[in-house]
Scaffold this motif. Structure first.
Motif, mmCIF file in Angstrom:
data_model
loop_
_atom_site.group_PDB
_atom_site.id
_atom_site.type_symbol
_atom_site.label_atom_id
_atom_site.label_comp_id
_atom_site.label_asym_id
_atom_site.label_seq_id
_atom_site.Cartn_x
_atom_site.Cartn_y
_atom_site.Cartn_z
ATOM 1 N N PRO A 50 27.445 47.902 50.129
ATOM 2 C CA PRO A 50 26.005 47.868 49.886
ATOM 3 C C PRO A 50 25.631 46.711 48.974
ATOM 4 C CG PRO A 50 27.028 49.502 48.471
ATOM 5 C CD PRO A 50 28.121 48.972 49.359
ATOM 6 N N ALA A 51 24.400 46.266 49.073
ATOM 7 C CA ALA A 51 23.901 45.267 48.139
ATOM 8 C C ALA A 51 23.697 45.912 46.771
ATOM 9 C CB ALA A 51 22.590 44.675 48.642
ATOM 10 N N LEU A 52 23.758 45.102 45.738
ATOM 11 C CA LEU A 52 23.499 45.595 44.384
ATOM 12 C C LEU A 52 22.137 46.264 44.307
ATOM 13 C CD1 LEU A 52 24.120 45.759 41.321
ATOM 14 C CD2 LEU A 52 23.171 43.444 41.109
ATOM 15 N N SER A 53 21.142 45.708 45.000
ATOM 16 C CA SER A 53 19.802 46.297 44.984
ATOM 17 C C SER A 53 19.819 47.712 45.544
ATOM 18 C CB SER A 53 18.842 45.422 45.793
ATOM 19 O OG SER A 53 19.340 45.197 47.100
ATOM 20 N N GLU A 54 20.566 47.949 46.626
ATOM 21 C CA GLU A 54 20.655 49.296 47.195
ATOM 22 C C GLU A 54 21.278 50.262 46.201
ATOM 23 O OE1 GLU A 54 21.977 49.655 51.441
ATOM 24 O OE2 GLU A 54 22.548 47.577 51.100
ATOM 25 N N PRO A 63 19.727 40.384 43.518
ATOM 26 C CA PRO A 63 20.514 41.599 43.813
ATOM 27 C C PRO A 63 20.797 41.798 45.294
ATOM 28 C CG PRO A 63 18.850 42.073 42.163
ATOM 29 C CD PRO A 63 18.576 40.683 42.648
ATOM 30 N N GLY A 64 19.878 41.392 46.164
ATOM 31 C CA GLY A 64 20.103 41.552 47.592
ATOM 32 C C GLY A 64 21.165 40.630 48.145
ATOM 33 N N ASN A 65 21.536 39.582 47.388
ATOM 34 C CA ASN A 65 22.569 38.644 47.820
ATOM 35 C C ASN A 65 23.892 38.881 47.108
ATOM 36 O OD1 ASN A 65 21.133 37.307 49.772
ATOM 37 N ND2 ASN A 65 20.436 35.660 48.429
ATOM 38 N N ALA A 115 20.284 41.676 34.114
ATOM 39 C CA ALA A 115 19.275 42.526 33.481
ATOM 40 C C ALA A 115 18.849 43.649 34.422
ATOM 41 C CB ALA A 115 18.068 41.685 33.069
ATOM 42 N N TYR A 116 18.694 43.309 35.693
ATOM 43 C CA TYR A 116 18.339 44.325 36.696
ATOM 44 C C TYR A 116 19.439 45.376 36.809
ATOM 45 C CZ TYR A 116 17.530 46.342 41.335
ATOM 46 O OH TYR A 116 17.349 47.208 42.385
#
Length: 733
Positions: free
Chosen positions: A98-102, A141-143, A204-205
């Protein structure tokens, strides 16, 4: 996370046998491919207008050339490419993670150790990128993909050689707002230091669960990146110090990627996934198990327009290997979350039946229990129950409906739990809500994973689309647009004057989105001076900001902040004898402002897409108001009309997905596909959805669908639409 090949898809690209679709967008399709030796690859094929665009083809060729230069274990490698083919393509190693954003959306911030490992390895990846003479320019995050032995940096689609500006127009912003450096936000060239700034944003995210410059529209994010300090939450110690250095406005003050690598140096993960918290590790393992199950070549399916009735389709029995792997994925994904329940894919089975023998389908209503959202939650619940009752009153109905209400607590975790409960119930066919921004952001990915369509009629941010590009919709106007419309009201009502605007950041992302476009529109479109003042959250600087603006002689005043602060601003302006036009932020329509501000609140305006249908003269508005009064004993509350419209639109499109003459549940995914193309005439406006599944108010009728309310005699009274007021002013001139 993938879908079968369609009849229009090729079966092979060069040395890659294509197995599944991983995703599709405006520029082309990404496939899962496999080499003859069994290696998996993500194969990106360029299609549509981009395939014939000479400039795009040149950029794509450069992407291939640049990506091949980087050799690092934390950068996804290029396996093969053809930049000269009629449909250009690029194959990289397939990473089933998964992406970090997910991961952050699903499970919240990462612990400090995980952030440190993430930062150290991504810094090493960027150091390799920079050593190769490149600038990535889109670190976000998506990358970043997560796998047990560490992260992987992907997507060199907009990378370029350091110092190369040949393909970048002057002043062009390239990258993802919220995760790019101030110099990029201002249209200046990116450098390796820009990638470091972006990495600071990513860390930070990961550590806080929110981007350091908030969320919202691109303009708002670019403004905050250039002018505001980052929000780093509870991050402490050396990690916070390093983030602050990365996020310095001056590129020369930032560390290099290699320096970051040394400062965050840790032993590389051993592949067990123990560097991640347990819920994320289970998510990573489940995705890996799904990836292992994918290589079995599946039959190509025809495009939807040619698809046969599912009831007539042959039954395919999965092999033992697929069953074992799928079972392992479900066990890994379980963990008490309920995810395994809706992962079983039982669309098509017989739904529940009511006392009359009809199928019974459930409309979920996702509300909030927090006091700030009580009124709008009540309006949404009542609207849903009225629409369901009207459906069930029809003697010709083929099925019954039931409204089921679940409330979150206004936070991400409880919003995800509500969404999980709705998605686990296979009788739930659609959801109205959530009603607030944070729950919308958090729950959208859960609804997306289950393919359950939901519409929020009361939110105005658009970042939910990043994690839920297919099943999440927003039927309320964006906060960005409503900021601009305040300026339009001033123009239409002949009240343009030098203005003061206070952006009180205690009002959250809503006011932070409204402020910048209001300032820009007032100054550039109206051609009149506007003096903005930003009040930091947790301070008592509002009175001083108001005094400064009054001392400057402003004739108009806008206060964008939460309810209590806006009431105090009204009292301060009244005490100072200010009687010029005053506007508040749009979500205060229907609030307790008239009562709390009392005489000081008289005359304040609010511009919003929410309508009071009881003052409209159309048949549809009268019928709705009568039905509401008959059921609830009073006029429709603020935001009730938009919630009712949204439910009616959902139900109208859902009816078209119900299998005729069959006792099978509709396929969930079909509703979202229909809704994305729908055009629905509501009580006061027509609903269509834009590219990011938000209410499209870019057409000519937007002014007739935007309403101005004013506080008069202790309550909000609708003055008319912007089109009405503009027409009246034109007639008098």
């Amino acid at each position: 996370m993938s879908e079968s090949l369609r009849s229009s898809d090729p079966s092979r690209i060069a040395g890659f046998r294509l197995l599944r679709r991983l995703g599709a967008g405006g520029m082309g399709v990404v496939y899962l491919g496999r080499t003859d030796a069994g290696a998996l690859a993500a194969v990106k094929v360029i299609r549509g207008e981009s395939a014939g665009d000479v400039d795009f083809r040149a950029r794509f060729a450069r992407e291939v050339e640049l990506a091949r230069r980087v050799d690092n274990p934390w950068v996804v490698p290029v396996l093969d490419a053809d930049a000269e083919a009629r449909e250009q393509w690029l194959a990289t190693a397939f990473v089933p993670g998964p992406a970090l954003s997910e991961a952050v959306v699903a499970h919240g911030p990462l612990p400090t150790r995980a952030v440190g490992v993430l930062g150290g390895l991504l810094a090493e990846a960027l150091a390799a990128v920079h050593t190769a003479g490149l600038v990535h320019r889109d670190v976000k995050p998506g990358n970043v993909l997560l796998v047990p032995d560490g992260p992987r940096l992907i997507d060199f689609g907009i990378a370029r050689a350091a110092g190369d500006t040949a393909l970048t127009a002057s002043g062009l912003v390239v990258g993802t707002p919220g995760f790019l450096a101030p110099e990029q936000a201002e249209g200046r060239p990116a450098s390796p230091a820009s990638d470091v700034f972006a990495l600071g944003c990513v860390l930070a995210y990961a550590a806080t669960g929110t981007p350091p410059f908030g969320t919202g529209t691109p303009d708002a994010l670019l403004y905050r990146t250039v002018h505001d300090e980052p929000e780093l939450g509870d991050v402490e110690g050396e990690l916070r110090t390093l983030m602050e250095r990365c996020l310095a406005k001056d590129p020369d003050a930032r560390p290099t990627a290699d320096e970051m690598r040394r400062l965050l140096a840790q032993d590389a993960p051993d592949g067990s996934g123990d560097w991640l918290p347990d819920p994320v590790a289970r998510m990573v393992a489940a995705r890996a198990a799904e990836g292992l199950a994918l290589p079995d070549i599946e039959p190509t399916i025809v495009d939807e327009t040619d698809a046969q009735d599912p009831a007539d389709a042959p039954v395919r029995h999965p092999g033992r290997r697929r069953l074992l792997l799928a079972g392992g994925a479900l066990l890994l994904a379980g963990g008490g979350t309920g995810a395994a329940v809706w992962a079983t894919g039982d669309d098509g089975k017989e739904p529940s039946s009511g006392s009359g023998g009809r199928p019974v389908y459930v409309l979920g209503v996702h509300t909030a229990a927090g006091s700030a959202d009580t009124a709008v939650s009540r309006a949404c619940e009542r609207a849903a129950r009225l629409a369901v009752a009207e459906h069930n009153a029809s003697p010709k109905r083929l099925y019954d409906l039931k409204a089921q209400v679940r409330a979150d607590r206004g936070d991400a975790d409880s919003a995800r739990q509500v969404a999980l409960a709705f998605t686990a119930d296979r009788d739930v066919v659609a959801v109205l809500g959530p009603v607030a921004e944070i729950p919308m952001q958090a729950a959208a990915s859960v609804y997306a994973e289950a393919g359950l369509t939901h519409v929020s009629s009361t939110t105005g941010l658009q970042d939910y689309f990043a994690t839920s590009p297919k099943t999440s919709f927003q039927s309320g106007a964006s906060h960005l647009a409503l900021g601009t419309w305040i300026a339009f009201h001033a123009l239409a009502s002949g009240q343009v004057a030098p203005a003061g605007v206070v952006i009180d950041r205690a009002g959250g992302s809503i006011v932070q989105d409204q402020g910048p476009p209001l300032v820009t529109g007032w100054r550039d479109t109206l051609g009149t001076e506007i003096l903005p003042r930003v009040v930091a959250e947790g301070t008592n600087d509002s009175p001083r900001a108001i005094r400064d603006l009054l001392d400057a002689g402003v004739g108009d005043f806008v206060y964008l902040g939460p309810l209590d602060a806006t009431v105090r601003a009204a009292e301060e302006l009244a005490a100072a004898g200010f009687t010029g036009p005053r506007w508040m932020q749009h979500r205060l329509y229907g609030s307790d402002f008239p009562r709390l501000a009392a005489a000081a609140g008289e005359g304040w305006y609010v511009v919003t897409s929410a309508v009071d249908p009881s003052v409209l003269t159309t048949r549809q508005a009268k019928d709705f108001t009568t039905a509401w009064r008959g059921r609830y004993g009073g006029a429709p509350e603020p935001y009730a009309t938009e919630a009712y419209d949204s439910v009616r639109m959902l139900l109208a499109e859902f009816a078209r997905t119900v299998p005729a003459g069959a006792r099978r549940r509709p396929v969930r995914a079909e509703l979202a596909e229909r809704l994305a193309k729908a055009k629905y005439k509501g009580i006061a406006r027509t609903y269509t959805f834009g590219e990011y599944h938000h209410y499209d108010n870019t057409g000519e009728g937007w002014a007739a669908q935007t309403f101005v309310h004013q506080v008069r005699d202790g309550r909000f009274q609708q003055l008319g639409s912007l089109a009405d007021l503009n027409g009246a002013a034109t007639a008098q001139s």
